[in-house]
Design a protein around this motif. Structure first.
Motif, short mmCIF file in Angstrom:
data_model
loop_
_atom_site.label_atom_id
_atom_site.label_comp_id
_atom_site.label_asym_id
_atom_site.label_seq_id
_atom_site.Cartn_x
_atom_site.Cartn_y
_atom_site.Cartn_z
N ASN A 19 31.84 32.15 -50.39
CA ASN A 19 31.27 31.00 -49.68
C ASN A 19 32.35 29.94 -49.47
O ASN A 19 32.86 29.38 -50.43
CB ASN A 19 30.14 30.41 -50.50
CG ASN A 19 28.97 31.36 -50.58
OD1 ASN A 19 28.32 31.63 -49.57
ND2 ASN A 19 28.74 31.90 -51.76
N SER A 206 28.26 30.32 -54.86
CA SER A 206 26.83 30.49 -54.61
C SER A 206 26.01 29.90 -55.77
O SER A 206 24.81 29.73 -55.67
CB SER A 206 26.49 31.97 -54.42
OG SER A 206 26.96 32.70 -55.52
N GLY A 213 29.33 23.51 -50.55
CA GLY A 213 29.49 24.57 -49.54
C GLY A 213 29.60 23.96 -48.16
O GLY A 213 28.98 22.94 -47.87
#
Ligand code: TRP
Length: 345
Positions: A19, A206, A213
């Motif tokens: 991510n 995550s 993010g």
């Protein structure tokens, strides 16, 4: 003779896995954006590297598009930077093979990243071991002078230098440019919010509260920053005391995002009543910086034809540089290179 007007070439690669987070943006991507124009930049989404560890095929395709969209949304300008997907340029795989044949296995067995990653695998794929040779091909096919990377990649760039020198010794002195690693300074290292002694990580991103993010909505960004680990004191100062790593990280994020000096940054918190104020202020500047990027990202993800068009432009230009280089390497190594594949042909 090299053209004295020619810009220095810069090559960098980024994997389409995990991510993408604020640390990737501030530590790498925004530097690439800032450096556009001044040098001749190549940025490569390294999907061939990603499969050295098993990737779900649909996931890989999706992640590759997402990363392309994020890089463009962050300000990578296809008119000033050659942005492309590695597997779109066959010369990378071919060049890696040629370089495999000048690279002793012992050099690869010594790589720290290989030792770490292979220790986590039940069965180690050959590609994981030759990963740094593919990375060397990435760099050497473009005759890059500079490779901006984090400290963790320094050994791979040194290996690329050794491979280039070995190739030149065997097949002709000035075939491959020996690249220089450009290691980002400390301060650009953004640490994990839930553990400020470790770097913000794509694979851990995550986990809620670990990172900001790049696709996170505003309230999620605020949540992660408000939960950031700090200490039991109240001094808002830059410090290398491990106790204060959390506050130091929040100040660093604030400073890098706002492009202020350390003095201006600390001065902004002279009247703060505590870490709550600091966290809110960091959240405000981060939310403001990421909102327009997220908006452009969503636009691009909603327009696959435009993304395809931009990928094709990047790949065409990359091929025009990499293919003649591979042909030159093959000629030097003694392959019969057909006229239509000869450099300059
Ligand atoms: N190995 C690099 C990383 O994991 C990615 C990479 C692949 C790269 N090819 C490259 C970086 C060429 C710089 C130059 O971060």
């Amino acid at each position: 003779m090299p053209d004295p007007q020619a810009k220095r070439r810069v090559f960098s690669g980024i994997q389409p896995t995990g991510n993408l987070h604020l640390g990737n943006y501030l530590g790498a991507i925004r530097r690439w954006v800032d450096g556009q124009g001044e040098k001749e930049n190549f940025i490569c989404v390294v999907d061939l590297h990603a499969v050295t560890i098993y990737q779900d095929p649909d996931d890989l395709r999706d992640q590759t598009r997402r990363l392309m969209a994020f890089l463009l949304a962050s300000g990578i300008d296809p008119d000033r930077t050659t942005l492309f997907v590695q597997s779109h340029v066959r010369a990378h795989a071919e060049g890696a093979w040629l370089l495999n044949c000048v690279t002793p296995v012992g050099w690869l067995e010594r790589m720290v990243q290989y030792k770490m990653k292979s220790a986590l695998q039940e069965s180690v794929l050959t590609g994981l071991m030759t990963y740094p040779v593919l990375q060397a091909a990435d760099i050497l096919l473009y005759s890059a002078h500079e490779v901006p990377v984090g400290e963790d990649q320094k050994q791979h760039i040194e290996l690329a230098r050794d491979i280039a020198q070995r190739f030149n010794q065997h097949y002709g002195d000035d075939t491959l440019v020996v690249p220089e690693p450009m290691i980002a300074k400390a301060g650009a290292r953004i640490m994990a919010l839930d553990d400020p002694t470790a770097k913000m990580s794509k694979s851990a991103a995550s986990k809620r509260g670990h990172a900001v993010g790049m696709a996170d909505p505003d309230d999620e960004i605020r949540y992660a920053l408000r939960r950031a680990v700090t200490d039991s004191g109240r001094d808002i100062v830059f410090s290398d005391d491990p106790e204060k790593a959390g506050v130091n990280n929040l100040l660093t994020i604030y400073q890098v995002v706002t492009r202020k000096t350390p003095e201006e940054t600390v001065a902004d918190f002279a009247d703060a009543r505590g870490y709550g104020d600091l966290k809110n202020a960091v959240a405000d500047v981060v939310v403001e910086a990421l909102a327009p990027i997220r908006e452009r990202y969503e636009q691009l993800m909603g327009d696959p034809a435009e993304l395809d068009r931009l990928m094709a432009i990047g790949a065409d230009h990359a091929r025009s540089v990499a293919e003649p280089k591979v042909a030159e390497m093959k000629e030097k190594m003694g392959f019969i290179v057909p006229a239509d594949l000869r450099p300059g042909g």
